[in-house]
Design a protein around this motif. Sequence first.
Motif, PDB file in Angstrom:
ATOM      1  N   LEU A 166       0.804  -1.227   0.000  1.00  0.00           N
ATOM      2  CA  LEU A 166       0.000   0.000   0.000  1.00  0.00           C
ATOM      3  C   LEU A 166       0.836   1.276   0.000  1.00  0.00           C
ATOM      4  O   LEU A 166       0.528   2.234  -0.701  1.00  0.00           O
ATOM      5  N   ASN A 167       1.878   1.298   0.807  1.00  0.00           N
ATOM      6  CA  ASN A 167       2.637   2.539   1.021  1.00  0.00           C
ATOM      7  C   ASN A 167       3.908   2.625   0.179  1.00  0.00           C
ATOM      8  O   ASN A 167       4.840   3.349   0.540  1.00  0.00           O
ATOM      9  N   HIS A 168       3.956   1.876  -0.937  1.00  0.00           N
ATOM     10  CA  HIS A 168       5.155   1.868  -1.788  1.00  0.00           C
ATOM     11  C   HIS A 168       6.416   1.623  -0.940  1.00  0.00           C
ATOM     12  O   HIS A 168       7.325   2.444  -0.906  1.00  0.00           O
ATOM     13  N   PRO A 169       6.490   0.494  -0.247  1.00  0.00           N
ATOM     14  CA  PRO A 169       7.590   0.283   0.700  1.00  0.00           C
ATOM     15  C   PRO A 169       8.955   0.208   0.035  1.00  0.00           C
ATOM     16  O   PRO A 169       9.087  -0.258  -1.102  1.00  0.00           O
ATOM     17  N   GLN A 170       9.947   0.656   0.774  1.00  0.00           N
ATOM     18  CA  GLN A 170      11.341   0.510   0.343  1.00  0.00           C
ATOM     19  C   GLN A 170      11.948  -0.761   0.921  1.00  0.00           C
ATOM     20  O   GLN A 170      12.953  -1.259   0.428  1.00  0.00           O
ATOM     21  N   LEU A 171      11.328  -1.271   1.999  1.00  0.00           N
ATOM     22  CA  LEU A 171      11.712  -2.537   2.606  1.00  0.00           C
ATOM     23  C   LEU A 171      10.457  -3.399   2.674  1.00  0.00           C
ATOM     24  O   LEU A 171       9.498  -3.055   3.363  1.00  0.00           O
ATOM     25  N   LEU A 172      10.452  -4.493   1.929  1.00  0.00           N
ATOM     26  CA  LEU A 172       9.286  -5.366   1.837  1.00  0.00           C
ATOM     27  C   LEU A 172       9.645  -6.721   2.441  1.00  0.00           C
ATOM     28  O   LEU A 172      10.539  -7.414   1.942  1.00  0.00           O
TER      29      LEU A 172
ATOM     30  N   HIS B 292      13.765  -2.141  -7.324  1.00  0.00           N
ATOM     31  CA  HIS B 292      13.808  -0.807  -6.713  1.00  0.00           C
ATOM     32  C   HIS B 292      13.647  -0.800  -5.197  1.00  0.00           C
ATOM     33  O   HIS B 292      13.663   0.262  -4.582  1.00  0.00           O
ATOM     34  N   CYS B 293      13.468  -1.963  -4.573  1.00  0.00           N
ATOM     35  CA  CYS B 293      13.394  -1.978  -3.113  1.00  0.00           C
ATOM     36  C   CYS B 293      14.039  -3.250  -2.576  1.00  0.00           C
ATOM     37  O   CYS B 293      14.376  -4.160  -3.331  1.00  0.00           O
TER      38      CYS B 293
END
Length: 234
Positions: A146-152, A179-180
């Motif tokens: 949802l929040n365009h995470p940088q750490l998934l 990209h993450c």
Amino acid sequence: MELVIRNLTKQYPNKLAVDGVNLTLRPGVYGLLGANGAGKTTLMRMLCGILHPTGGEITLDGLTVDQEDYRASLGYLPQDFGYYPGFTGMDFLLYLGALKGLPRPQAKARAAELLDLVGLSEVAKRKLKTYSGGMKQRLGIAQALLNHPQLLILDEPTAGLDPKERVRFRDLIAQWGEHCIVLLSTHIVSDIAHIADVVLLMKEGRIIHNGPAADIDDLEAFYLRAFGEEGPHA
């Protein structure tokens, strides 16, 4: 973007669940493999701030787990994900979007995008109590993004998915890793055999292997050598 884990430890009264883990992760897909009880979930829950470590530290570009900007950069799918059966799929994502601090118009647009991405657009207005296990799992994947995470961080994300859904999901993970930082925990070797940039093997709370996936000709055989009878499940 860099996640640094230094000497991370979690001690319970009768078990050392995570034993001095040191890792540095940058954008890409990291496959965390290990038998049940190896410490994978405990490690991931500490990275998400759900569990407090007994020792060590975690930083994401200098931010600590307890800082709001760290949490805002995080997307997480736990192994056992809770749902509200009376919510529709769209309502559920909007609710979580509000918890993550997303403005409603932004949350609504993002939720619609993600429902389409995971193949749930046609059931977006159906209540979750009517969803199958695989549909609920796909919704869980959507909420993690949802929040365009940088750490998934994804803990056993393909549980409940049929073979076709698993292949689709693997393709999506490969895209996200461009990209993450994606940390994917599983005991299913085929989930990461073709998408992981780096393979991490965890056993008895320790990382016993950390290396490029390209260096391993047969990941399943490599895993079996490391774990013996605790080898991978299909």
